[in-house]
Write a protein that holds these residues in place. Structure first.
Motif, PDB file in Angstrom:
ATOM      1  N   SER A 136       0.858  -1.180   0.000  1.00 17.87           N
ATOM      2  CA  SER A 136       0.000   0.000   0.000  1.00 17.87           C
ATOM      3  C   SER A 136       0.892   1.227   0.000  1.00 17.87           C
ATOM      4  O   SER A 136       2.070   1.149   0.340  1.00 17.87           O
ATOM      5  CB  SER A 136      -0.905  -0.008   1.242  1.00 17.87           C
ATOM      6  N   ASP A 137       0.312   2.367  -0.360  1.00 16.14           N
ATOM      7  CA  ASP A 137       1.059   3.616  -0.271  1.00 16.14           C
ATOM      8  C   ASP A 137       0.691   4.374   1.001  1.00 16.14           C
ATOM      9  O   ASP A 137       1.045   5.527   1.168  1.00 16.14           O
ATOM     10  CB  ASP A 137       0.804   4.499  -1.486  1.00 16.14           C
ATOM     11  N   LEU A 138       0.002   3.696   1.931  1.00 16.00           N
ATOM     12  CA  LEU A 138      -0.487   4.370   3.132  1.00 16.00           C
ATOM     13  C   LEU A 138       0.317   4.051   4.381  1.00 16.00           C
ATOM     14  O   LEU A 138       0.140   4.698   5.400  1.00 16.00           O
ATOM     15  CB  LEU A 138      -1.958   3.982   3.383  1.00 16.00           C
ATOM     16  N   SER A 139       1.166   3.025   4.356  1.00 12.28           N
ATOM     17  CA  SER A 139       1.859   2.627   5.578  1.00 12.28           C
ATOM     18  C   SER A 139       3.241   2.090   5.245  1.00 12.28           C
ATOM     19  O   SER A 139       3.595   1.860   4.091  1.00 12.28           O
ATOM     20  CB  SER A 139       1.050   1.563   6.328  1.00 12.28           C
ATOM     21  N   THR A 140       4.039   1.866   6.297  1.00 14.35           N
ATOM     22  CA  THR A 140       5.379   1.308   6.135  1.00 14.35           C
ATOM     23  C   THR A 140       5.259  -0.100   5.556  1.00 14.35           C
ATOM     24  O   THR A 140       4.504  -0.928   6.081  1.00 14.35           O
ATOM     25  CB  THR A 140       6.096   1.264   7.489  1.00 14.35           C
ATOM     26  N   PRO A 141       5.969  -0.413   4.477  1.00 12.10           N
ATOM     27  CA  PRO A 141       5.721  -1.666   3.767  1.00 12.10           C
ATOM     28  C   PRO A 141       6.170  -2.931   4.480  1.00 12.10           C
ATOM     29  O   PRO A 141       5.585  -3.985   4.285  1.00 12.10           O
ATOM     30  CB  PRO A 141       6.498  -1.476   2.462  1.00 12.10           C
ATOM     31  N   PHE A 142       7.197  -2.821   5.324  1.00  9.66           N
ATOM     32  CA  PHE A 142       7.774  -4.021   5.928  1.00  9.66           C
ATOM     33  C   PHE A 142       8.166  -3.688   7.373  1.00  9.66           C
ATOM     34  O   PHE A 142       8.995  -2.818   7.617  1.00  9.66           O
ATOM     35  CB  PHE A 142       9.007  -4.446   5.136  1.00  9.66           C
ATOM     36  N   VAL A 143       7.583  -4.393   8.338  1.00 10.41           N
ATOM     37  CA  VAL A 143       7.867  -4.137   9.755  1.00 10.41           C
ATOM     38  C   VAL A 143       8.042  -5.471  10.474  1.00 10.41           C
ATOM     39  O   VAL A 143       7.273  -6.415  10.246  1.00 10.41           O
ATOM     40  CB  VAL A 143       6.728  -3.335  10.438  1.00 10.41           C
ATOM     41  N   ILE A 144       9.052  -5.547  11.335  1.00  8.66           N
ATOM     42  CA  ILE A 144       9.212  -6.691  12.237  1.00  8.66           C
ATOM     43  C   ILE A 144       9.092  -6.169  13.664  1.00  8.66           C
ATOM     44  O   ILE A 144       9.842  -5.277  14.074  1.00  8.66           O
ATOM     45  CB  ILE A 144      10.571  -7.390  12.042  1.00  8.66           C
ATOM     46  N   SER A 145       8.146  -6.713  14.409  1.00 13.46           N
ATOM     47  CA  SER A 145       7.955  -6.315  15.811  1.00 13.46           C
ATOM     48  C   SER A 145       8.422  -7.448  16.714  1.00 13.46           C
ATOM     49  O   SER A 145       8.106  -8.621  16.468  1.00 13.46           O
ATOM     50  CB  SER A 145       6.476  -6.004  16.088  1.00 13.46           C
ATOM     51  N   TYR A 146       9.160  -7.086  17.754  1.00  6.44           N
ATOM     52  CA  TYR A 146       9.699  -8.065  18.707  1.00  6.44           C
ATOM     53  C   TYR A 146       9.147  -7.753  20.086  1.00  6.44           C
ATOM     54  O   TYR A 146       9.260  -6.622  20.570  1.00  6.44           O
ATOM     55  CB  TYR A 146      11.225  -7.993  18.710  1.00  6.44           C
ATOM     56  N   THR A 147       8.520  -8.742  20.719  1.00  9.90           N
ATOM     57  CA  THR A 147       7.955  -8.531  22.047  1.00  9.90           C
ATOM     58  C   THR A 147       8.556  -9.522  23.046  1.00  9.90           C
ATOM     59  O   THR A 147       8.773 -10.702  22.728  1.00  9.90           O
ATOM     60  CB  THR A 147       6.418  -8.700  22.038  1.00  9.90           C
ATOM     61  N   LYS A 148       8.815  -9.007  24.244  1.00 12.58           N
ATOM     62  CA  LYS A 148       9.330  -9.833  25.337  1.00 12.58           C
ATOM     63  C   LYS A 148       9.056  -9.110  26.648  1.00 12.58           C
ATOM     64  O   LYS A 148       9.302  -7.904  26.766  1.00 12.58           O
ATOM     65  CB  LYS A 148      10.832 -10.078  25.177  1.00 12.58           C
ATOM     66  N   ASP A 149       8.533  -9.841  27.627  1.00 13.90           N
ATOM     67  CA  ASP A 149       8.258  -9.290  28.954  1.00 13.90           C
ATOM     68  C   ASP A 149       7.387  -8.036  28.894  1.00 13.90           C
ATOM     69  O   ASP A 149       7.595  -7.080  29.650  1.00 13.90           O
ATOM     70  CB  ASP A 149       9.572  -8.973  29.685  1.00 13.90           C
ATOM     71  N   GLY A 150       6.442  -8.009  27.976  1.00 11.50           N
ATOM     72  CA  GLY A 150       5.517  -6.891  27.898  1.00 11.50           C
ATOM     73  C   GLY A 150       6.026  -5.681  27.142  1.00 11.50           C
ATOM     74  O   GLY A 150       5.284  -4.711  26.959  1.00 11.50           O
ATOM     75  N   SER A 151       7.273  -5.706  26.684  1.00 11.20           N
ATOM     76  CA  SER A 151       7.814  -4.578  25.924  1.00 11.20           C
ATOM     77  C   SER A 151       7.876  -4.952  24.442  1.00 11.20           C
ATOM     78  O   SER A 151       7.926  -6.139  24.085  1.00 11.20           O
ATOM     79  CB  SER A 151       9.203  -4.184  26.424  1.00 11.20           C
ATOM     80  N   GLN A 152       7.910  -3.944  23.586  1.00 14.17           N
ATOM     81  CA  GLN A 152       7.910  -4.186  22.143  1.00 14.17           C
ATOM     82  C   GLN A 152       8.867  -3.229  21.446  1.00 14.17           C
ATOM     83  O   GLN A 152       8.952  -2.059  21.783  1.00 14.17           O
ATOM     84  CB  GLN A 152       6.509  -4.007  21.571  1.00 14.17           C
ATOM     85  N   MET A 153       9.576  -3.757  20.456  1.00 13.06           N
ATOM     86  CA  MET A 153      10.416  -2.951  19.592  1.00 13.06           C
ATOM     87  C   MET A 153       9.996  -3.199  18.151  1.00 13.06           C
ATOM     88  O   MET A 153       9.759  -4.339  17.759  1.00 13.06           O
ATOM     89  CB  MET A 153      11.900  -3.290  19.775  1.00 13.06           C
ATOM     90  N   ASP A 154       9.912  -2.128  17.367  1.00 10.68           N
ATOM     91  CA  ASP A 154       9.535  -2.231  15.959  1.00 10.68           C
ATOM     92  C   ASP A 154      10.748  -1.938  15.083  1.00 10.68           C
ATOM     93  O   ASP A 154      11.390  -0.883  15.227  1.00 10.68           O
ATOM     94  CB  ASP A 154       8.405  -1.259  15.627  1.00 10.68           C
ATOM     95  N   TYR A 155      11.040  -2.854  14.185  1.00 13.62           N
ATOM     96  CA  TYR A 155      12.172  -2.726  13.269  1.00 13.62           C
ATOM     97  C   TYR A 155      11.646  -2.412  11.869  1.00 13.62           C
ATOM     98  O   TYR A 155      10.710  -3.057  11.392  1.00 13.62           O
ATOM     99  CB  TYR A 155      12.971  -4.034  13.217  1.00 13.62           C
TER     100      TYR A 155
END
Length: 219
Positions: A136-155
């Motif tokens: 789509s042209d509306l959002s970031t095309p490729f995202v990896i999200s990592y979750t552990k112990d209730g926290s999250q990081m988006d790559y």
């Protein structure tokens, strides 16, 4: 006794009301009525324009082709194994692969229909990776999200449009990966603090965390 002879709006008139005041009141009353009519006509015109336009919106469709679908190499319930910098072995599985069509109203009588593929990797029931690919042209095309112990990081990658994504051979942390792209996550100052190497062959190949520890995919 003064008898009321009529009303003008919310004002009661009687036979003692001066003529000039009647003229002023009548003029103001007519101006108010005229203004209300103009506003009502404008409202009807605007409503008709938008309703009439969006009964037949322009539709823009984004769908993955077969080559792009191969960017997600996983199969449902497939087992994946990582070794860590602490000489541990982490077993995981592909617990979800979901392909769906979504819509978004862009406004201006334009509707976007786009495709999204999401994969989920669970490691030892403690850590989860979510891989989301969106055409789509509306959002970031490729995202990896990592979750552990209730926290999250988006790559994310450097690519802002799906058509720009290019896999190549890359060297990272003294290792070489084929047909891969690099994902990064940043701190509040915009500095890169962690990386993921992702390939068309194996998906997530390597994760370098902020503290210097890492995971590496093994066959």
């Amino acid at each position: 006794m003064v008898q009321p002879v009529g009303t003008l709006g919310e004002i009661t008139l009687n036979n003692k009301t001066p003529t000039f005041l009647l003229q002023v009141m009548l003029t103001n009353y007519l101006i108010t009525i005229s203004k209300m009519k103009k506003e009502f006509i404008l409202f009807l015109f605007v409503s008709y324009f938008f309703i009439g336009c969006c009964n037949n919106p322009e539709i823009i469709t984004y769908r993955f082709n077969e080559t792009e679908k191969e960017y997600v190499p996983y199969k449902l319930n497939e087992t994946v194994t990582f070794i860590t910098s602490e000489d541990e072995t982490l077993k995981g599985s592909i617990s979800e692969i979901n392909s769906r069509i979504e819509t978004s109203d862009r406004g201006n009588c334009t509707e976007i229909i786009y495709e999204k593929i999401t994969s989920q990797i669970r490691l030892n029931n403690l850590e989860t990776f979510y891989i989301t690919m969106t055409k789509s042209d509306l959002s970031t095309p490729f995202v990896i999200s990592y979750t552990k112990d209730g926290s999250q990081m988006d790559y994310t990658t450097i690519y802002k449009d799906f058509s720009e994504i290019k896999f190549s051979n890359i060297s990272f942390n003294n290792l070489t990966f084929e047909n891969a792209i690099l994902f990064n996550t940043h701190n509040e100052n915009g500095e890169i603090i962690s990386n993921i190497v992702y390939s068309k062959t194996n998906g997530i190949e390597y994760i370098l965390f902020e503290d210097g520890t890492w995971y590496k995919r093994v066959e």
